[in-house]
Design a protein around this motif. Structure first.
Motif, PDB file in Angstrom:
ATOM      1  N   ARG A 127     -11.317 -40.334  81.817  1.00  0.00           N
ATOM      2  CA  ARG A 127     -12.417 -40.822  80.986  1.00  0.00           C
ATOM      3  C   ARG A 127     -11.843 -41.492  79.742  1.00  0.00           C
ATOM      4  O   ARG A 127     -11.020 -40.893  79.040  1.00  0.00           O
ATOM      5  CB  ARG A 127     -13.354 -39.681  80.596  1.00  0.00           C
ATOM      6  CG  ARG A 127     -14.034 -39.008  81.781  1.00  0.00           C
ATOM      7  CD  ARG A 127     -15.104 -38.011  81.353  1.00  0.00           C
ATOM      8  NE  ARG A 127     -14.539 -36.854  80.697  1.00  0.00           N
ATOM      9  CZ  ARG A 127     -14.204 -35.720  81.301  1.00  0.00           C
ATOM     10  NH1 ARG A 127     -14.352 -35.600  82.614  1.00  0.00           N
ATOM     11  NH2 ARG A 127     -13.697 -34.710  80.616  1.00  0.00           N
ATOM     12  N   ILE A 128     -12.281 -42.713  79.485  1.00  0.00           N
ATOM     13  CA  ILE A 128     -11.785 -43.502  78.361  1.00  0.00           C
ATOM     14  C   ILE A 128     -12.938 -43.798  77.416  1.00  0.00           C
ATOM     15  O   ILE A 128     -14.012 -44.226  77.846  1.00  0.00           O
ATOM     16  CB  ILE A 128     -11.122 -44.799  78.864  1.00  0.00           C
ATOM     17  CG1 ILE A 128      -9.866 -44.450  79.683  1.00  0.00           C
ATOM     18  CG2 ILE A 128     -10.762 -45.724  77.712  1.00  0.00           C
ATOM     19  CD1 ILE A 128      -9.141 -45.644  80.255  1.00  0.00           C
ATOM     20  N   TYR A 129     -12.707 -43.553  76.112  1.00  0.00           N
ATOM     21  CA  TYR A 129     -13.745 -43.699  75.085  1.00  0.00           C
ATOM     22  C   TYR A 129     -13.303 -44.782  74.094  1.00  0.00           C
ATOM     23  O   TYR A 129     -12.607 -44.489  73.114  1.00  0.00           O
ATOM     24  CB  TYR A 129     -13.948 -42.380  74.342  1.00  0.00           C
ATOM     25  CG  TYR A 129     -14.257 -41.195  75.226  1.00  0.00           C
ATOM     26  CD1 TYR A 129     -15.565 -40.791  75.451  1.00  0.00           C
ATOM     27  CD2 TYR A 129     -13.224 -40.457  75.830  1.00  0.00           C
ATOM     28  CE1 TYR A 129     -15.853 -39.694  76.250  1.00  0.00           C
ATOM     29  CE2 TYR A 129     -13.507 -39.364  76.628  1.00  0.00           C
ATOM     30  CZ  TYR A 129     -14.817 -38.986  76.837  1.00  0.00           C
ATOM     31  OH  TYR A 129     -15.088 -37.887  77.632  1.00  0.00           O
ATOM     32  N   PRO A 130     -13.690 -46.031  74.290  1.00  0.00           N
ATOM     33  CA  PRO A 130     -13.217 -47.111  73.411  1.00  0.00           C
ATOM     34  C   PRO A 130     -13.633 -46.939  71.958  1.00  0.00           C
ATOM     35  O   PRO A 130     -12.935 -47.408  71.052  1.00  0.00           O
ATOM     36  CB  PRO A 130     -13.868 -48.369  74.016  1.00  0.00           C
ATOM     37  CG  PRO A 130     -14.234 -47.990  75.410  1.00  0.00           C
ATOM     38  CD  PRO A 130     -14.542 -46.545  75.382  1.00  0.00           C
ATOM     39  N   ASP A 131     -14.745 -46.252  71.692  1.00  0.00           N
ATOM     40  CA  ASP A 131     -15.245 -46.085  70.328  1.00  0.00           C
ATOM     41  C   ASP A 131     -14.931 -44.713  69.740  1.00  0.00           C
ATOM     42  O   ASP A 131     -15.452 -44.351  68.678  1.00  0.00           O
ATOM     43  CB  ASP A 131     -16.766 -46.305  70.304  1.00  0.00           C
ATOM     44  CG  ASP A 131     -17.156 -47.620  70.948  1.00  0.00           C
ATOM     45  OD1 ASP A 131     -16.492 -48.633  70.642  1.00  0.00           O
ATOM     46  OD2 ASP A 131     -18.083 -47.625  71.771  1.00  0.00           O
ATOM     47  N   GLY A 132     -14.098 -43.928  70.418  1.00  0.00           N
ATOM     48  CA  GLY A 132     -13.791 -42.577  69.961  1.00  0.00           C
ATOM     49  C   GLY A 132     -14.591 -41.550  70.729  1.00  0.00           C
ATOM     50  O   GLY A 132     -15.727 -41.783  71.144  1.00  0.00           O
TER      51      GLY A 132
END
Length: 376
Positions: free
Chosen positions: A142-147
């Motif tokens: 899981r990748i969270y570009p905005d934190g």
């Protein structure tokens, strides 16, 4: 056999608020694998490898896809330095059917002993560029570009994700503090290594673990730089990372140093105990206990390490306390009257299996018999 189709499907989705990219992963033989597409072809199975700063591709796949060469680079691994790896450029690079990059540089050094159906490796940056979860239990990257926000159920480790200087290239790796037999060590966390703990020779000597009187099984790690010097598998007292403790782990003492700024590397045999979450702003690793079963322990039950030169089969090392040592075999002895394949088969098997060898030392030959056993 692994199939990339099983890593792309309904589980790969894009969440709306907060932004989250999700892709399917699989833990297979102590490696985390994921499906990758590039140049309109694929999917291909790659592994996630936090031990490398640049993503890798098998040379045969780079050739098949006719990926253009952007340059060449020297790389260092367990086998030391090796020159001349080509850097290829892949376009329209898609990870897990969800995460898309317009172009990715790939080093063609992925030909050093991994499974035949794995075609490359994604560098540490897939986890350390933005906030990321590597959730083994859910089978998700899981990748969270905005934190990511709050990490309920996770605890922060004594860890560090170093800043990248303006003159540096490549990914940021992950380092963490551990305690080995009651003494502190600092190690790189390497999801690309199936091992438990590989300890640099300098650290092994500092901790007084490299001891000829201590029982060990010889082995020879392989990786970038090809095969390294003969290493030793030993039984340590305890290994602790965060709140997780393992008693009597098998660890490997390397015959060389593979990094100047850490004591060794921790591989997936130990890291599979955790679901991991990367905090890029705080430059920390957070973990929660996983429900993955422990990896089976493996080491050579004969205590022999053999080398081949032409038709000659020579004993490179004999482990202290091993059945081969008790039978009187020593380094420099030669195994005769059998092929290389038969020699390897003869010293491999379960506890209790009888090994019969013809051993030559100088001009003297003798028959040796012993039984394989768990000696560490």
């Amino acid at each position: 056999m692994l199939t990339a189709a099983g890593l792309i499907g309904p589980g790969a989705a894009l969440a709306a608020a907060p932004r989250m990219f999700k892709a399917k992963i699989l833990l297979e033989n102590n490696r985390v694998v994921i499906a990758v597409e590039m140049n309109g072809k694929g999917p291909y199975i790659f592994m996630i490898d936090t031990g490398t700063y640049v993503s890798l591709i098998r040379p045969d796949l780079a050739k098949e896809l006719k990926l253009p060469v952007q340059g060449h680079e020297q790389t260092r691994g367990v086998g030391g330095k090796q020159d001349g790896f080509a850097i290829h450029l892949a376009k329209d690079f898609i990870i897990g059917g969800t995460i898309r990059q317009p172009a990715v540089a790939l080093e063609a050094s992925f030909d050093f002993g991994y499974q035949q159906d794995i075609y490359g490796a994604l560098a540490a940056g897939v986890l350390t560029t933005v906030d990321t979860d590597l959730d083994l239990d859910a089978g998700e990257l899981r990748i969270y570009p905005d934190g990511r926000g709050e990490r309920s159920g996770y605890v922060a480790l004594d860890s560090e994700i170093p800043r990248i200087e303006s003159t540096q290239r490549g990914s940021r790796k992950i380092a963490a503090a551990l305690t080995l037999d009651g003494r502190p060590i600092r190690c790189m966390l390497d999801t690309g290594s199936p091992a438990h703990l590989l300890l640099n020779r300098t650290a092994s000597r500092r901790l007084e673990l490299w001891d000829d009187n201590r029982p060990y099984a010889p082995n020879r790690p392989q990786g970038i730089g090809r095969a390294g010097p003969v290493a030793r598998t030993i039984r340590a007292g305890s290994l602790i990372m965060g709140d997780s403790r393992e008693d009597r782990p098998l660890i490997s003492l390397l015959g060389n140093d593979i990094g100047d700024d850490f004591d060794g590397i921790v591989g997936m045999s130990f890291l599979r105990r955790f679901n991991m979450s990367i905090d890029t702003r705080g430059r920390k690793l957070w973990v929660q206990p996983s429900h993955q079963k422990p990896a089976p322990e493996r080491y050579g039950l004969s205590g022999l390490w053999l080398d081949q030169e032409g038709e000659r089969i020579e004993v490179e090392a004999v482990g202290t306390g091993s059945p081969a040592a008790a039978a009187g075999i020593v380094a420099g002895d030669r195994i005769v009257d059998m092929s290389w394949r038969d020699a390897l088969a003869a010293i491999t098997g379960p506890p209790g299996r009888t090994v019969r060898l013809k051993v030559e030392r100088g001009t003297t030959r003798r028959e040796v018999e012993f039984a394989l056993k768990l000696f560490l």
